[in-house]
Design an enzyme around this catalytic site. Structure first.
Site, short mmCIF file in Angstrom:
data_model
loop_
_atom_site.label_atom_id
_atom_site.label_comp_id
_atom_site.label_asym_id
_atom_site.label_seq_id
_atom_site.Cartn_x
_atom_site.Cartn_y
_atom_site.Cartn_z
N HIS A 99 -10.61 -0.70 5.10
CA HIS A 99 -10.26 -0.22 6.44
C HIS A 99 -10.82 1.17 6.74
O HIS A 99 -10.62 1.68 7.83
CB HIS A 99 -8.74 -0.21 6.57
N ASP A 100 -11.48 1.81 5.76
CA ASP A 100 -12.04 3.15 5.98
C ASP A 100 -13.56 3.12 6.07
O ASP A 100 -14.18 4.18 6.25
CB ASP A 100 -11.67 4.08 4.81
N GLU B 242 -6.65 4.08 -5.62
CA GLU B 242 -7.78 4.52 -4.81
C GLU B 242 -8.19 5.92 -5.27
O GLU B 242 -7.38 6.84 -5.24
CB GLU B 242 -7.40 4.58 -3.32
N ASP C 12 0.86 -1.18 0.00
CA ASP C 12 0.00 0.00 0.00
C ASP C 12 0.90 1.23 0.00
O ASP C 12 1.50 1.58 1.02
CB ASP C 12 -0.88 -0.04 1.26
N ASP D 180 -2.54 4.83 -2.69
CA ASP D 180 -3.40 5.62 -1.81
C ASP D 180 -3.76 6.95 -2.48
O ASP D 180 -2.88 7.61 -3.07
CB ASP D 180 -2.60 5.87 -0.52
#
Ligand code: GLC
Ligand code: CA
Length: 560
Positions: A332-333, A258, A115, A216
């Site tokens: 995870h968000d 993302e 990531d 990201d």
């Protein structure tokens, strides 16, 4: 230069052979390392913990692990604030352990996706420490600075985690720009030297055997803060193409961007099949379906189901043949999907399986977020126990704004990122088998009923449903290459669609509601072969029970 030529040649070869890239048939599993498995009892998950659970992942049948950041970091945003891209944070382990994770996962046919947070670094990164020293420091221009007098920031841009996006540094008489926390200064992507440093680092990881990267907030790279443009800046796609050419030197690599701001048009650029940018785009329009423009993000609005279906269908159609979707309910968000779209009560398992079936039947690469394969749920903690920087800032800001405690609690329960960050529920022993110490964040008390050990044994569990879906994807190419057609568009309970290739078609039928629904496709389903269902037994074919879902297979007779 050499490497670029190699890459282009390999891509052309793939295209010529018409070979489907591995990641189009793959299922990706996301690990949030801090919450996955703790090997040494300090309460924080780590690489050795992941290594000890590879058999579990192999059994689940996944092809790649997306590892949320394990780089060296002060952990202000749980690793999304990197202070050294070429080292592992000691709380997670060592570079040697990272190498053995790559190796051991590889033996099981599992690739590791790192990531990469390239929009910003930690304020403790060596580059930023240097940049702050003086205006003529060689690293100063790695970040975004504007002159000022300390009384008024350059403009009104706000940071995602609260407050102004500009932070004053009195020693320099300048502000620096940050989209997230003050401890996450944004990198200046206009600087070619910075970009070369980043590409060098990426190539270094590729040589270590990395299978791919998740990028990201990739949509922020082309920002123009003076014009108050953050996402989708005019130079964005040129930057991504340069990175792809110069850094993604392995044609086998999977790259996932993302992009909260992506629409179907920009997604075609991000994920164009010519490989000029990325493999696929990770976009959120289906998560924003119930978030009306201007409404506060923290206020929960009931899901507009028909709108959700149409969004999913639009993305399926728009990218078909000219892009590639990431399919996901969780990460995870985001809150847990069962709590958001399904049922936490008596239909928890049925609804978790229904969500899995609805998602995995579509075209794209499905993602499973750790614990989703068990139907893990949201948590409700006393407000002081939340750990996430976004949640904590939001609680503080809303209190300062005088909002009622009950409203703040409801919002946090519904949408806090910590919902997804409670420890993985391995078994019914203390701390759910996650850690022998005190977990960094409380374990969800429902681990005694919801845990991996119990579900691995049971053929009708949520875990077994995911396992079957992963197998079906490998067995029937129509999951990967079939066209998509939405059925029963306006139906307020049922999500139904058809996938079709030359020889095979699938009918995916999902009751998204907690009530029975008449099955308008009963005649069709009767003629198909049921591949998987969210219920262990077959009921009345004319009725879909609450959260009942199934995939039906139709195979055309081979013509002589
Ligand atoms: C991405 C990450 C999120 C992080 C933010 C800043 O949205 O998924 O967890 O806080 O970027 O890096
Ligand atoms: Ca640990």
């Amino acid at each position: 230069m050499m490497q670029n030529t190699v890459k282009t040649a390999a891509l052309t070869e793939t295209a010529e052979k018409g070979k489907t890239p591995w990641w189009k048939q793959a299922v990706i599993y996301q690990i949030y390392p801090r919450s996955f498995c703790d090997s040494n009892g300090d309460g924080i998950g780590d690489l050795a913990g992941i290594l000890s659970r590879l058999d579990y992942l192999e059994e689940l049948g996944i092809d790649a692990i997306w590892l949320s950041p394990v780089f060296r970091s002060p952990q202000d945003d749980n690793g999304y604030d990197i202070s050294d891209y070429c080292d592992i944070d000691p709380i997670f382990g060592t570079l040697e352990e990272m190498d053995s994770l790559i190796r051991e996962a590889g033996k099981r046919g599992i690739r590791i996706i790192m990531d990469l947070v390239l929009n910003h670094t930690s304020d403790q990164h060596r580059w930023f420490l240097e940049a702050k020293k003086s205006r003529d420091n060689p690293f100063h221009d790695f970040y975004i600075w504007r002159d000022g007098d300390g009384t008024r920031p350059p403009n009104g841009l706000k940071a995602s985690f609260g407050g102004s996006a500009w932070e004053w540094v009195p020693e320099l008489g300048q502000y620096y720009f940050h989209c997230f926390s003050v401890r996450q200064p944004d990198l200046n992507w206009e600087n070619p030297l910075l970009r070369q440093e980043l590409y060098r680092m990426i190539r270094w990881w590729i040589r270590r055997g990395i299978g791919g990267f998740r990028l990201d907030v990739v949509d922020l790279f082309g920002k123009e803060p003076d014009r108050e443009i953050t996402s989708d800046g005019p130079g964005l796609h040129a930057l991504i193409r340069e990175m792809s050419r110069e850094a993604f030197i392995d044609p086998e690599l999977v790259t996932v961007g993302e992009a909260w701001s992506a629409d179907t048009e920009s997604a075609k650029l991000y994920s164009s099949p010519d490989g000029a940018e990325l493999s696929m785009v990770f976009q959120f329009e289906h998560h924003l379906a119930d978030r009306e423009a201007g409404k506060d993000k923290w206020h929960r609005i009931p899901v507009d189901f028909v709108r959700l279906k149409k969004i999913l269908a639009r993305w399926q159609q728009a990218l078909s043949g000219c892009g590639w979707n990431s399919l996901f309910w969780e990460n995870h968000d985001l809150p847990r999907s069962v709590s958001r779209f399904g049922d936490e009560g008596p239909f928890r398992e049925a609804s978790a399986k229904m969500l899995a079936i609805a998602l995995h039947g579509m075209q794209g690469t499905p993602y499973i977020y750790q614990g989703e394969e068990l139907g893990m749920t949201n948590i409700r903690l006393p407000l002081e126990e939340y750990r996430d920087i976004e949640t904590r800032n939001m609680i503080r800001e809303n209190r300062e704004a005088g909002l009622p405690e009950a409203w703040i609690r409801q919002s946090v329960f519904a949408i806090s990122r910590d919902n997804a960050r409670t420890p993985m529920q391995w078994d019914d022993s203390e701390n759910a088998g996650f850690s022998s110490g005190t977990p960094w964040i409380p374990v969800n008390p429902n681990y005694r009923e919801i845990n991996a050990a119990e579900q691995r044994k049971r053929p009708d569990s949520v875990f077994s449903c995911y396992r079957t879906l992963n197998r079906l994807r490998k067995r029937y190419p129509v999951f990967t290459d079939g066209t998509f057609r939405l059925l029963l568009e306006e139906d307020r309970q049922i999500f139904a669609y058809r996938r079709e290739n030359a020889g095979t078609s699938l009918l995916v039928l999902c009751n998204f509601s907690g009530e029975c629904a008449a099955n308008p496709l009963a005649a069709e389903t009767a003629a198909g072969k049921l591949l998987i269902s969210s219920y262990p037994d077959s009921g009345d074919p004319g009725v879909l029970r609450p959260y009942e879902a199934g995939i039906y297979l139709f195979e055309r007779q081979k013509e002589e």
